[in-house]
Design an enzyme around this catalytic site. Structure first.
Site, mmCIF file in Angstrom:
data_model
loop_
_atom_site.group_PDB
_atom_site.id
_atom_site.type_symbol
_atom_site.label_atom_id
_atom_site.label_comp_id
_atom_site.label_asym_id
_atom_site.label_seq_id
_atom_site.Cartn_x
_atom_site.Cartn_y
_atom_site.Cartn_z
ATOM 1 N N GLY A 1 0.792 -1.226 0.000
ATOM 2 C CA GLY A 1 0.000 0.000 0.000
ATOM 3 C C GLY A 1 0.823 1.273 0.000
ATOM 4 O O GLY A 1 0.274 2.357 -0.186
ATOM 5 N N CYS A 7 -27.755 -9.161 -16.285
ATOM 6 C CA CYS A 7 -27.168 -8.808 -17.575
ATOM 7 C C CYS A 7 -28.138 -9.186 -18.695
ATOM 8 O O CYS A 7 -28.688 -10.284 -18.705
ATOM 9 C CB CYS A 7 -25.837 -9.540 -17.760
ATOM 10 S SG CYS A 7 -25.167 -9.432 -19.428
ATOM 11 N N CYS A 40 -26.302 -12.265 -20.815
ATOM 12 C CA CYS A 40 -25.967 -13.571 -20.247
ATOM 13 C C CYS A 40 -26.785 -13.890 -18.999
ATOM 14 O O CYS A 40 -26.677 -14.976 -18.451
ATOM 15 C CB CYS A 40 -24.476 -13.666 -19.934
ATOM 16 S SG CYS A 40 -23.973 -12.791 -18.447
ATOM 17 N N CYS A 53 -23.000 -6.977 -18.896
ATOM 18 C CA CYS A 53 -21.758 -7.188 -18.158
ATOM 19 C C CYS A 53 -20.703 -6.194 -18.634
ATOM 20 O O CYS A 53 -20.505 -6.019 -19.840
ATOM 21 C CB CYS A 53 -21.198 -8.584 -18.421
ATOM 22 S SG CYS A 53 -22.046 -9.898 -17.582
ATOM 23 N N CYS A 58 -18.877 -12.390 -19.762
ATOM 24 C CA CYS A 58 -20.182 -12.473 -20.424
ATOM 25 C C CYS A 58 -20.129 -13.517 -21.551
ATOM 26 O O CYS A 58 -21.029 -14.358 -21.675
ATOM 27 C CB CYS A 58 -20.556 -11.101 -20.977
ATOM 28 S SG CYS A 58 -22.314 -10.912 -21.351
#
Lengths: 292, 263
Positions: free
Chosen positions: A34, A243, A246, A268, A274
Protein backbone atom coordinates in the site's frame (compact mmCIF):
# COMPACT_ATOMS: atom_id res chain seq x y z
CA UNK A 1 22.23 -4.63 -35.24
CA UNK A 2 20.73 -6.52 -38.11
CA UNK A 3 21.09 -5.34 -41.67
CA UNK A 4 17.43 -5.08 -42.69
CA UNK A 5 16.38 -2.66 -39.92
CA UNK A 6 18.16 0.38 -38.59
CA UNK A 7 16.98 0.09 -35.00
CA UNK A 8 15.34 -2.54 -32.81
CA UNK A 9 13.56 -2.28 -29.53
CA UNK A 10 14.85 -4.09 -26.51
CA UNK A 11 12.50 -6.86 -25.37
CA UNK A 12 9.32 -5.21 -23.98
CA UNK A 13 10.37 -1.74 -25.16
CA UNK A 14 12.16 -0.53 -22.02
CA UNK A 15 15.94 -0.90 -21.70
CA UNK A 16 17.23 -3.31 -19.07
CA UNK A 17 18.47 -0.57 -16.71
CA UNK A 18 15.02 1.00 -16.65
CA UNK A 19 13.35 -2.34 -16.01
CA UNK A 20 15.77 -2.95 -13.18
CA UNK A 21 14.88 0.40 -11.64
CA UNK A 22 11.16 -0.29 -11.95
CA UNK A 23 11.53 -3.82 -10.55
CA UNK A 24 13.29 -2.39 -7.50
CA UNK A 25 10.36 -0.03 -6.98
CA UNK A 26 7.93 -2.95 -7.39
CA UNK A 27 9.84 -5.08 -4.87
CA UNK A 28 9.83 -2.23 -2.38
CA UNK A 29 6.11 -1.77 -2.98
CA UNK A 30 5.49 -5.47 -2.32
CA UNK A 31 7.58 -5.30 0.85
CA UNK A 32 5.48 -2.37 2.15
CA UNK A 33 1.92 -3.12 0.98
CA UNK A 34 0.00 0.00 0.00
CA UNK A 35 2.99 2.36 0.26
CA UNK A 36 3.56 4.61 -2.74
CA UNK A 37 7.10 4.12 -4.00
CA UNK A 38 8.48 6.95 -6.16
CA UNK A 39 10.15 5.82 -9.39
CA UNK A 40 11.75 7.49 -12.38
CA UNK A 41 8.81 7.16 -14.76
CA UNK A 42 9.84 7.20 -18.43
CA UNK A 43 8.29 8.80 -21.46
CA UNK A 44 6.22 6.16 -23.21
CA UNK A 45 4.92 6.22 -26.79
CA UNK A 46 1.44 7.13 -25.59
CA UNK A 47 -0.06 10.14 -23.78
CA UNK A 48 -0.28 10.42 -20.01
CA UNK A 49 -3.65 9.16 -18.87
CA UNK A 50 -3.59 6.27 -21.32
CA UNK A 51 -1.82 3.90 -18.99
CA UNK A 52 1.84 4.88 -19.11
CA UNK A 53 2.32 3.70 -15.52
CA UNK A 54 0.64 0.36 -16.09
CA UNK A 55 2.56 -0.21 -19.32
CA UNK A 56 5.89 0.40 -17.59
CA UNK A 57 5.01 -2.02 -14.80
CA UNK A 58 3.86 -4.66 -17.30
CA UNK A 59 6.98 -4.16 -19.42
CA UNK A 60 9.15 -4.70 -16.35
CA UNK A 61 7.52 -7.93 -15.16
CA UNK A 62 6.67 -9.56 -18.49
CA UNK A 63 8.74 -12.45 -19.87
CA UNK A 64 8.69 -14.32 -23.20
CA UNK A 65 6.50 -17.07 -21.74
CA UNK A 66 3.80 -14.79 -20.40
CA UNK A 67 0.26 -14.55 -21.72
CA UNK A 68 -1.13 -11.03 -21.59
CA UNK A 69 -4.69 -9.81 -21.28
CA UNK A 70 -5.54 -6.10 -21.36
CA UNK A 71 -8.90 -4.68 -20.33
CA UNK A 72 -10.33 -1.19 -20.31
CA UNK A 73 -13.56 -0.76 -18.29
CA UNK A 74 -13.77 -4.56 -18.28
CA UNK A 75 -13.74 -4.83 -22.06
CA UNK A 76 -11.02 -6.45 -24.18
CA UNK A 77 -12.07 -4.66 -27.36
CA UNK A 78 -11.91 -0.97 -26.48
CA UNK A 79 -9.29 1.40 -27.91
CA UNK A 80 -7.02 1.54 -24.89
CA UNK A 81 -7.03 -2.23 -24.42
CA UNK A 82 -6.53 -3.01 -28.11
CA UNK A 83 -3.63 -0.59 -28.54
CA UNK A 84 -1.77 -1.68 -25.40
CA UNK A 85 -2.21 -5.34 -26.33
CA UNK A 86 -0.91 -4.62 -29.84
CA UNK A 87 1.99 -2.69 -28.34
CA UNK A 88 3.20 -5.68 -26.33
CA UNK A 89 2.62 -8.06 -29.23
CA UNK A 90 4.92 -5.86 -31.25
CA UNK A 91 7.65 -5.08 -28.73
CA UNK A 92 7.68 -8.37 -26.77
CA UNK A 93 6.17 -10.84 -29.22
CA UNK A 94 4.28 -12.48 -26.37
CA UNK A 95 1.05 -14.44 -26.56
CA UNK A 96 -2.14 -12.53 -25.82
CA UNK A 97 -5.57 -13.67 -24.76
CA UNK A 98 -8.95 -12.29 -23.80
CA UNK A 99 -9.62 -15.14 -21.36
CA UNK A 100 -9.02 -14.25 -17.73
CA UNK A 101 -8.23 -17.84 -16.83
CA UNK A 102 -5.46 -18.16 -19.44
CA UNK A 103 -3.66 -14.91 -18.73
CA UNK A 104 -0.55 -14.72 -16.54
CA UNK A 105 -0.53 -10.90 -16.60
CA UNK A 106 -3.69 -8.80 -16.81
CA UNK A 107 -3.29 -5.07 -17.31
CA UNK A 108 -6.45 -3.24 -16.37
CA UNK A 109 -8.05 0.15 -16.42
CA UNK A 110 -11.07 0.57 -14.13
CA UNK A 111 -12.09 -3.06 -13.49
CA UNK A 112 -11.05 -6.29 -11.83
CA UNK A 113 -12.21 -9.35 -13.82
CA UNK A 114 -15.29 -11.13 -12.49
CA UNK A 115 -13.58 -14.54 -12.66
CA UNK A 116 -11.62 -14.99 -9.42
CA UNK A 117 -7.88 -14.61 -9.98
CA UNK A 118 -5.46 -17.44 -9.21
CA UNK A 119 -2.05 -17.78 -7.65
CA UNK A 120 0.66 -16.88 -10.13
CA UNK A 121 -1.42 -14.27 -11.94
CA UNK A 122 -0.43 -10.60 -11.85
CA UNK A 123 -2.99 -7.83 -12.09
CA UNK A 124 -1.49 -4.49 -13.22
CA UNK A 125 -3.60 -1.38 -12.62
CA UNK A 126 -3.30 1.88 -14.54
CA UNK A 127 -3.51 4.64 -11.95
CA UNK A 128 -4.21 8.30 -12.72
CA UNK A 129 -3.86 9.77 -9.19
CA UNK A 130 -2.24 7.48 -6.63
CA UNK A 131 -2.75 9.75 -3.61
CA UNK A 132 -6.06 9.04 -1.85
CA UNK A 133 -5.75 12.21 0.22
CA UNK A 134 -5.04 14.47 -2.75
CA UNK A 135 -8.39 16.24 -3.03
CA UNK A 136 -8.52 16.87 0.70
CA UNK A 137 -4.92 17.91 1.26
CA UNK A 138 -3.20 19.37 -1.81
CA UNK A 139 0.33 19.50 -0.29
CA UNK A 140 2.40 16.44 -1.19
CA UNK A 141 4.78 17.13 1.72
CA UNK A 142 1.82 17.01 4.08
CA UNK A 143 0.18 13.88 2.63
CA UNK A 144 3.48 12.00 2.85
CA UNK A 145 3.74 13.00 6.49
CA UNK A 146 0.17 11.89 7.09
CA UNK A 147 0.93 8.48 5.58
CA UNK A 148 4.13 8.21 7.61
CA UNK A 149 2.37 9.04 10.87
CA UNK A 150 -0.80 7.11 10.00
CA UNK A 151 -2.98 10.22 10.32
CA UNK A 152 -5.97 9.16 8.31
CA UNK A 153 -8.79 11.08 10.02
CA UNK A 154 -9.10 13.24 6.93
CA UNK A 155 -10.15 10.27 4.81
CA UNK A 156 -13.20 9.86 7.01
CA UNK A 157 -13.96 13.57 6.62
CA UNK A 158 -14.59 12.82 2.96
CA UNK A 159 -16.92 9.94 3.80
CA UNK A 160 -18.65 12.13 6.43
CA UNK A 161 -19.27 14.76 3.76
CA UNK A 162 -20.80 12.12 1.50
CA UNK A 163 -23.28 11.04 4.15
CA UNK A 164 -24.07 14.64 5.17
CA UNK A 165 -24.77 15.60 1.56
CA UNK A 166 -26.35 12.45 0.13
CA UNK A 167 -27.54 10.41 3.09
CA UNK A 168 -25.15 7.57 2.29
CA UNK A 169 -21.53 7.11 1.27
CA UNK A 170 -21.83 8.29 -2.33
CA UNK A 171 -18.24 7.53 -3.36
CA UNK A 172 -18.67 4.83 -6.01
CA UNK A 173 -15.20 4.50 -7.48
CA UNK A 174 -11.64 5.02 -6.23
CA UNK A 175 -13.10 4.05 -2.86
CA UNK A 176 -10.30 4.30 -0.25
CA UNK A 177 -9.01 1.08 1.32
CA UNK A 178 -6.68 0.28 4.17
CA UNK A 179 -4.03 -2.26 3.24
CA UNK A 180 -2.86 -4.79 5.84
CA UNK A 181 -4.10 -2.48 8.60
CA UNK A 182 -1.55 0.20 7.79
CA UNK A 183 -1.54 2.31 4.61
CA UNK A 184 -4.64 3.95 3.19
CA UNK A 185 -4.55 3.42 -0.57
CA UNK A 186 -6.42 4.55 -3.65
CA UNK A 187 -7.46 1.38 -5.52
CA UNK A 188 -7.39 3.40 -8.82
CA UNK A 189 -10.76 4.34 -10.33
CA UNK A 190 -12.22 0.85 -10.13
CA UNK A 191 -15.87 0.75 -9.00
CA UNK A 192 -16.22 -0.02 -5.30
CA UNK A 193 -17.99 -3.17 -6.50
CA UNK A 194 -14.49 -4.56 -7.08
CA UNK A 195 -13.04 -3.60 -3.68
CA UNK A 196 -13.91 -6.93 -2.00
CA UNK A 197 -12.03 -8.77 -4.79
CA UNK A 198 -8.79 -7.13 -3.68
CA UNK A 199 -9.09 -8.57 -0.18
CA UNK A 200 -6.97 -11.72 0.32
CA UNK A 201 -6.58 -12.12 -3.44
CA UNK A 202 -4.26 -15.00 -4.44
CA UNK A 203 -2.94 -12.85 -7.30
CA UNK A 204 -0.24 -10.20 -7.06
CA UNK A 205 -1.66 -6.71 -7.60
CA UNK A 206 0.63 -3.96 -8.93
CA UNK A 207 -0.30 -0.31 -9.43
CA UNK A 208 1.53 2.05 -11.77
CA UNK A 209 1.00 5.81 -12.01
CA UNK A 210 3.16 7.13 -14.86
CA UNK A 211 2.48 10.85 -14.70
CA UNK A 212 2.62 10.91 -10.89
CA UNK A 213 5.68 8.63 -10.87
CA UNK A 214 4.47 6.24 -8.18
CA UNK A 215 4.27 2.46 -7.92
CA UNK A 216 2.47 0.54 -5.19
CA UNK A 217 1.49 -3.05 -4.65
CA UNK A 218 -0.67 -5.54 -2.80
CA UNK A 219 1.06 -8.91 -2.33
CA UNK A 220 -1.07 -12.06 -2.53
CA UNK A 221 -3.25 -12.84 0.48
CA UNK A 222 -3.18 -9.34 1.93
CA UNK A 223 -5.96 -7.76 3.96
CA UNK A 224 -7.66 -4.93 2.03
CA UNK A 225 -10.45 -3.23 3.95
CA UNK A 226 -12.72 -0.51 2.62
CA UNK A 227 -13.08 2.44 5.00
CA UNK A 228 -16.52 3.11 6.47
CA UNK A 229 -18.45 4.20 9.55
CA UNK A 230 -19.87 1.84 12.16
CA UNK A 231 -23.39 3.08 11.44
CA UNK A 232 -22.80 3.37 7.67
CA UNK A 233 -20.96 0.17 6.73
CA UNK A 234 -19.29 -0.30 3.35
CA UNK A 235 -21.61 -1.63 0.66
CA UNK A 236 -21.05 -2.50 -2.98
CA UNK A 237 -23.34 -1.40 -5.81
CA UNK A 238 -26.42 -3.54 -6.38
CA UNK A 239 -28.24 -3.90 -9.68
CA UNK A 240 -31.96 -4.49 -9.88
CA UNK A 241 -31.75 -6.50 -13.09
CA UNK A 242 -29.48 -9.19 -14.56
CA UNK A 243 -27.17 -8.81 -17.58
CA UNK A 244 -29.35 -8.50 -20.70
CA UNK A 245 -27.09 -10.85 -22.66
CA UNK A 246 -25.97 -13.57 -20.25
CA UNK A 247 -28.42 -13.20 -17.37
CA UNK A 248 -25.61 -12.85 -14.81
CA UNK A 249 -26.72 -11.31 -11.52
CA UNK A 250 -23.63 -11.03 -9.32
CA UNK A 251 -21.67 -8.94 -11.85
CA UNK A 252 -20.95 -5.29 -12.53
CA UNK A 253 -23.17 -3.94 -15.31
CA UNK A 254 -22.72 -1.19 -17.88
CA UNK A 255 -25.70 0.81 -19.06
CA UNK A 256 -25.95 0.99 -22.84
CA UNK A 257 -28.25 3.57 -24.44
CA UNK A 258 -30.04 1.99 -27.41
CA UNK A 259 -32.05 4.81 -28.98
CA UNK A 260 -33.23 8.35 -28.31
CA UNK A 261 -36.55 7.23 -26.83
CA UNK A 262 -35.31 5.97 -23.50
CA UNK A 263 -34.32 2.49 -24.65
CA UNK A 264 -31.43 1.05 -22.68
CA UNK A 265 -29.91 -2.24 -21.69
CA UNK A 266 -27.63 -3.36 -18.88
CA UNK A 267 -24.81 -5.70 -19.86
CA UNK A 268 -21.76 -7.19 -18.16
CA UNK A 269 -18.88 -4.74 -18.10
CA UNK A 270 -16.51 -7.77 -18.16
CA UNK A 271 -16.86 -8.87 -21.81
CA UNK A 272 -14.87 -12.08 -21.37
CA UNK A 273 -17.01 -13.17 -18.42
CA UNK A 274 -20.18 -12.47 -20.42
CA UNK A 275 -18.91 -14.42 -23.46
CA UNK A 276 -17.91 -17.41 -21.38
CA UNK A 277 -21.32 -17.49 -19.71
CA UNK A 278 -23.10 -17.30 -23.05
CA UNK A 279 -20.92 -20.10 -24.43
CA UNK A 280 -21.94 -22.15 -21.42
CA UNK A 281 -25.57 -21.68 -22.43
CA UNK A 282 -26.68 -18.81 -20.19
CA UNK A 283 -28.99 -16.31 -21.84
CA UNK A 284 -30.43 -12.94 -20.92
CA UNK A 285 -33.68 -11.35 -22.05
CA UNK A 286 -32.01 -9.50 -24.96
CA UNK A 287 -29.60 -12.18 -26.19
CA UNK A 288 -29.85 -13.57 -29.73
CA UNK A 289 -31.45 -16.79 -28.52
CA UNK A 290 -34.14 -14.84 -26.68
CA UNK A 291 -34.81 -12.73 -29.78
CA UNK A 292 -35.44 -15.76 -31.99
CA UNK B 1 5.54 13.25 44.45
CA UNK B 2 2.24 11.91 43.21
CA UNK B 3 0.80 13.04 39.95
CA UNK B 4 -2.67 13.66 41.33
CA UNK B 5 -1.82 17.09 42.71
CA UNK B 6 -2.27 18.59 39.28
CA UNK B 7 -3.46 21.93 40.66
CA UNK B 8 -0.11 22.42 42.36
CA UNK B 9 1.90 22.24 39.18
CA UNK B 10 2.04 24.41 36.09
CA UNK B 11 0.79 23.11 32.76
CA UNK B 12 3.51 24.64 30.64
CA UNK B 13 7.04 25.62 31.65
CA UNK B 14 8.93 27.93 29.35
CA UNK B 15 12.56 28.59 30.17
CA UNK B 16 14.97 30.89 28.34
CA UNK B 17 13.36 30.46 24.94
CA UNK B 18 15.16 32.37 22.19
CA UNK B 19 14.63 32.40 18.48
CA UNK B 20 17.01 34.12 16.08
CA UNK B 21 16.43 34.66 12.40
CA UNK B 22 20.06 34.73 11.35
CA UNK B 23 21.48 37.58 13.42
CA UNK B 24 18.08 39.19 13.98
CA UNK B 25 16.23 38.55 17.19
CA UNK B 26 12.79 36.98 16.97
CA UNK B 27 12.41 36.67 20.69
CA UNK B 28 15.10 36.37 23.36
CA UNK B 29 15.32 34.71 26.74
CA UNK B 30 11.62 34.36 27.47
CA UNK B 31 10.66 32.39 30.59
CA UNK B 32 7.31 31.91 32.27
CA UNK B 33 4.98 29.26 33.61
CA UNK B 34 1.35 28.76 32.67
CA UNK B 35 -1.03 27.20 35.17
CA UNK B 36 -4.13 25.11 34.46
CA UNK B 37 -7.14 27.31 33.77
CA UNK B 38 -5.02 30.42 33.41
CA UNK B 39 -5.30 32.81 30.48
CA UNK B 40 -2.10 34.61 29.57
CA UNK B 41 -2.06 37.51 27.14
CA UNK B 42 1.07 38.35 25.17
CA UNK B 43 0.88 41.96 24.04
CA UNK B 44 3.16 44.28 22.14
CA UNK B 45 3.40 46.15 18.89
CA UNK B 46 3.88 44.60 15.48
CA UNK B 47 7.32 43.02 15.18
CA UNK B 48 7.78 42.70 18.93
CA UNK B 49 8.13 38.91 18.72
CA UNK B 50 4.68 37.89 19.98
CA UNK B 51 3.90 35.57 17.11
CA UNK B 52 7.43 34.15 17.05
CA UNK B 53 7.04 33.30 20.72
CA UNK B 54 3.62 31.74 20.15
CA UNK B 55 4.97 29.61 17.31
CA UNK B 56 7.90 28.48 19.44
CA UNK B 57 5.54 27.40 22.22
CA UNK B 58 3.09 25.63 19.94
CA UNK B 59 5.81 23.56 18.19
CA UNK B 60 5.19 25.31 14.90
CA UNK B 61 8.67 26.83 14.99
CA UNK B 62 11.73 25.32 16.62
CA UNK B 63 13.39 27.74 19.04
CA UNK B 64 17.13 28.39 18.69
CA UNK B 65 17.65 27.69 22.38
CA UNK B 66 15.70 27.13 25.56
CA UNK B 67 13.16 24.52 26.55
CA UNK B 68 9.39 24.26 26.56
CA UNK B 69 7.93 21.47 28.65
CA UNK B 70 4.32 20.45 28.96
CA UNK B 71 2.61 18.41 31.63
CA UNK B 72 0.91 15.56 29.79
CA UNK B 73 -2.38 14.07 30.95
CA UNK B 74 -0.46 11.42 32.88
CA UNK B 75 1.11 14.22 34.94
CA UNK B 76 4.62 13.85 33.55
CA UNK B 77 6.44 16.84 32.08
CA UNK B 78 7.74 16.33 28.57
CA UNK B 79 10.12 18.56 26.63
CA UNK B 80 8.15 19.38 23.48
CA UNK B 81 11.18 19.40 21.26
CA UNK B 82 12.38 16.03 22.51
CA UNK B 83 9.11 14.36 21.64
CA UNK B 84 8.72 12.57 18.32
CA UNK B 85 6.87 14.39 15.60
CA UNK B 86 4.04 11.87 15.78
CA UNK B 87 3.60 12.55 19.51
CA UNK B 88 3.70 16.31 18.97
CA UNK B 89 1.10 16.18 16.23
CA UNK B 90 -1.10 13.93 18.33
CA UNK B 91 -0.81 16.39 21.22
CA UNK B 92 -1.72 19.27 18.93
CA UNK B 93 -4.93 17.68 17.75
CA UNK B 94 -6.11 16.31 21.07
CA UNK B 95 -4.87 18.23 24.10
CA UNK B 96 -4.21 21.53 22.33
CA UNK B 97 -6.00 23.96 20.11
CA UNK B 98 -4.72 26.68 17.82
CA UNK B 99 -7.00 29.54 16.82
CA UNK B 100 -5.63 31.47 13.86
CA UNK B 101 -6.25 35.12 13.19
CA UNK B 102 -7.55 34.25 9.73
CA UNK B 103 -10.16 31.48 10.07
CA UNK B 104 -9.32 30.21 6.58
CA UNK B 105 -5.92 29.10 7.95
CA UNK B 106 -7.52 26.96 10.63
CA UNK B 107 -10.58 25.66 8.80
CA UNK B 108 -11.10 23.42 5.81
CA UNK B 109 -13.00 25.84 3.67
CA UNK B 110 -14.34 23.26 1.23
CA UNK B 111 -15.93 20.83 3.67
CA UNK B 112 -19.07 21.41 5.70
CA UNK B 113 -19.17 22.99 9.16
CA UNK B 114 -20.12 19.64 10.68
CA UNK B 115 -17.10 17.91 9.14
CA UNK B 116 -14.84 20.75 10.25
CA UNK B 117 -15.88 20.18 13.84
CA UNK B 118 -15.87 16.39 13.45
CA UNK B 119 -12.41 16.13 11.88
CA UNK B 120 -10.56 15.97 15.18
CA UNK B 121 -12.93 13.30 16.45
CA UNK B 122 -12.32 11.20 13.35
CA UNK B 123 -8.58 11.83 13.68
CA UNK B 124 -8.57 10.24 17.12
CA UNK B 125 -10.51 7.23 15.90
CA UNK B 126 -14.22 8.01 16.22
CA UNK B 127 -15.93 5.93 13.54
CA UNK B 128 -19.62 6.42 14.34
CA UNK B 129 -21.26 8.93 12.00
CA UNK B 130 -24.27 9.54 14.22
CA UNK B 131 -22.15 10.30 17.28
CA UNK B 132 -19.79 12.56 15.35
CA UNK B 133 -22.69 14.51 13.93
CA UNK B 134 -24.41 14.82 17.30
CA UNK B 135 -21.21 16.16 18.89
CA UNK B 136 -20.67 18.58 15.99
CA UNK B 137 -24.24 19.78 16.29
CA UNK B 138 -23.85 20.30 20.03
CA UNK B 139 -20.67 22.32 19.50
CA UNK B 140 -22.20 24.50 16.80
CA UNK B 141 -24.90 25.34 19.33
CA UNK B 142 -22.33 26.22 21.96
CA UNK B 143 -20.67 28.70 19.64
CA UNK B 144 -24.04 30.12 18.57
CA UNK B 145 -24.09 28.83 15.00
CA UNK B 146 -27.65 27.84 13.96
CA UNK B 147 -28.11 24.08 13.68
CA UNK B 148 -29.39 24.29 10.11
CA UNK B 149 -25.99 25.56 8.95
CA UNK B 150 -24.25 22.27 9.85
CA UNK B 151 -24.00 21.16 6.22
CA UNK B 152 -22.92 24.54 4.85
CA UNK B 153 -19.32 25.19 3.94
CA UNK B 154 -17.49 27.89 5.92
CA UNK B 155 -17.14 29.80 2.66
CA UNK B 156 -20.80 30.68 3.08
CA UNK B 157 -20.22 31.99 6.64
CA UNK B 158 -19.56 35.54 7.82
CA UNK B 159 -16.19 36.39 9.39
CA UNK B 160 -17.55 36.14 12.92
CA UNK B 161 -19.22 32.81 12.26
CA UNK B 162 -16.04 31.43 10.72
CA UNK B 163 -14.07 32.43 13.80
CA UNK B 164 -16.62 30.79 16.08
CA UNK B 165 -16.55 27.67 13.92
CA UNK B 166 -12.78 27.60 14.22
CA UNK B 167 -13.11 27.77 18.00
CA UNK B 168 -15.63 24.91 18.03
CA UNK B 169 -13.33 22.83 15.82
CA UNK B 170 -10.49 23.33 18.29
CA UNK B 171 -12.45 22.73 21.49
CA UNK B 172 -14.34 19.60 20.43
CA UNK B 173 -11.72 17.22 21.84
CA UNK B 174 -11.74 19.00 25.20
CA UNK B 175 -8.19 20.39 25.05
CA UNK B 176 -6.42 21.73 28.13
CA UNK B 177 -4.40 24.41 26.36
CA UNK B 178 -5.39 26.70 23.51
CA UNK B 179 -3.15 29.08 21.60
CA UNK B 180 -4.83 32.07 20.03
CA UNK B 181 -3.22 34.41 17.54
CA UNK B 182 -5.19 37.68 17.38
CA UNK B 183 -8.52 35.83 17.68
CA UNK B 184 -10.56 39.00 17.15
CA UNK B 185 -8.42 40.57 14.42
CA UNK B 186 -10.39 41.63 11.37
CA UNK B 187 -13.78 41.55 13.08
CA UNK B 188 -15.93 44.61 13.68
CA UNK B 189 -16.38 45.78 17.26
CA UNK B 190 -19.84 44.36 17.95
CA UNK B 191 -18.83 40.93 16.60
CA UNK B 192 -15.60 41.19 18.59
CA UNK B 193 -17.55 41.84 21.77
CA UNK B 194 -19.77 38.83 21.17
CA UNK B 195 -16.79 36.60 20.38
CA UNK B 196 -14.94 37.73 23.50
CA UNK B 197 -18.01 37.06 25.58
CA UNK B 198 -18.26 33.58 24.12
CA UNK B 199 -14.55 32.86 24.58
CA UNK B 200 -14.62 34.04 28.16
CA UNK B 201 -17.56 31.74 28.88
CA UNK B 202 -15.96 28.72 27.22
CA UNK B 203 -12.57 29.25 28.86
CA UNK B 204 -14.26 29.51 32.24
CA UNK B 205 -16.61 26.55 31.77
CA UNK B 206 -13.97 24.21 30.39
CA UNK B 207 -11.20 25.37 32.71
CA UNK B 208 -8.98 25.99 29.68
CA UNK B 209 -5.54 27.41 29.89
CA UNK B 210 -4.88 29.78 27.01
CA UNK B 211 -2.11 31.88 25.57
CA UNK B 212 -3.58 34.79 23.63
CA UNK B 213 -1.42 36.91 21.39
CA UNK B 214 -2.95 40.28 20.73
CA UNK B 215 -2.09 43.90 20.12
CA UNK B 216 -5.50 44.91 21.44
CA UNK B 217 -5.27 45.73 25.14
CA UNK B 218 -9.07 45.55 25.45
CA UNK B 219 -8.94 41.89 24.46
CA UNK B 220 -6.22 41.30 27.04
CA UNK B 221 -8.25 43.11 29.68
CA UNK B 222 -11.38 41.09 29.05
CA UNK B 223 -9.86 37.63 28.58
CA UNK B 224 -6.63 37.30 30.45
CA UNK B 225 -5.56 36.88 34.03
CA UNK B 226 -1.93 37.64 33.43
CA UNK B 227 0.02 39.55 30.80
CA UNK B 228 3.40 39.56 29.17
CA UNK B 229 4.43 42.79 27.46
CA UNK B 230 6.99 42.38 24.68
CA UNK B 231 9.15 44.85 22.84
CA UNK B 232 11.87 44.08 20.27
CA UNK B 233 11.84 40.41 21.15
CA UNK B 234 12.25 40.94 24.89
CA UNK B 235 9.79 40.72 27.75
CA UNK B 236 9.62 44.20 29.27
CA UNK B 237 7.00 43.54 31.90
CA UNK B 238 4.89 40.70 33.30
CA UNK B 239 2.16 40.67 35.90
CA UNK B 240 -1.55 40.50 36.58
CA UNK B 241 -3.56 42.06 33.79
CA UNK B 242 -5.32 44.64 35.94
CA UNK B 243 -2.08 45.66 37.63
CA UNK B 244 -0.28 46.15 34.32
CA UNK B 245 -3.08 48.07 32.65
CA UNK B 246 -3.87 50.26 35.67
CA UNK B 247 -0.35 50.71 37.01
CA UNK B 248 2.21 50.06 34.30
CA UNK B 249 5.81 50.12 35.52
CA UNK B 250 7.99 49.82 32.44
CA UNK B 251 8.25 52.97 30.33
CA UNK B 252 7.21 51.08 27.20
CA UNK B 253 4.11 49.66 28.90
CA UNK B 254 3.23 53.15 30.11
CA UNK B 255 3.49 54.37 26.53
CA UNK B 256 1.40 51.45 25.27
CA UNK B 257 -1.34 51.91 27.85
CA UNK B 258 -1.49 55.67 27.42
CA UNK B 259 -1.65 55.43 23.65
CA UNK B 260 -5.02 53.70 23.54
CA UNK B 261 -8.49 54.92 24.35
CA UNK B 262 -9.41 53.92 27.88
CA UNK B 263 -11.64 50.89 28.12
Amino acid sequence: MSTETIARYNFAYLDEQTKRMIRRAILKGIAIPGYQVPFASREMPMPYGWGTGGVQVTASVIGPGDVLKVIDQGADDTTNAVSIRAFFQKVAEIAVTTHTGEATIIQTRHRIPEKPLQEGQILVYQVPIPEPLRFLEPRETETRKMHALEEYGLMHVKLYEDIAKHGHIATTYAYPVKVEGRYVMDPSPTPKFDNPKMHMSPALQLFGAGREKRIYAIPPYTRVESLDFEDHPFEIQKFDQPCALCGGTDVYLDEVILDDRGGRMFVCSDTDHCEERREAGHTGHMSEEAAQ
Amino acid sequence: MTTSRSGDEPLLKVSSVSKYYGTRIGCENVSFELWPGEVLAVVGESGSGKTTLLNCLSTRLMPTSGTVSYRMRDGIFRDLYRMSEAERRFLMRTDWGFVHQNPADGLRMTVSAGANVGERLMAIGDRHYGNIRATASDWLGRVEIPGDRIDDEPRAFSGGMRQRLQIARNLVTGPRLVFMDEPTGGLDVSVQARLLDLLRGLVHDMGLAAIVVTHDLAVARLLSHRMIVMKDGHVVETGLTDRILDDPHAPYTQLLVSSILQV
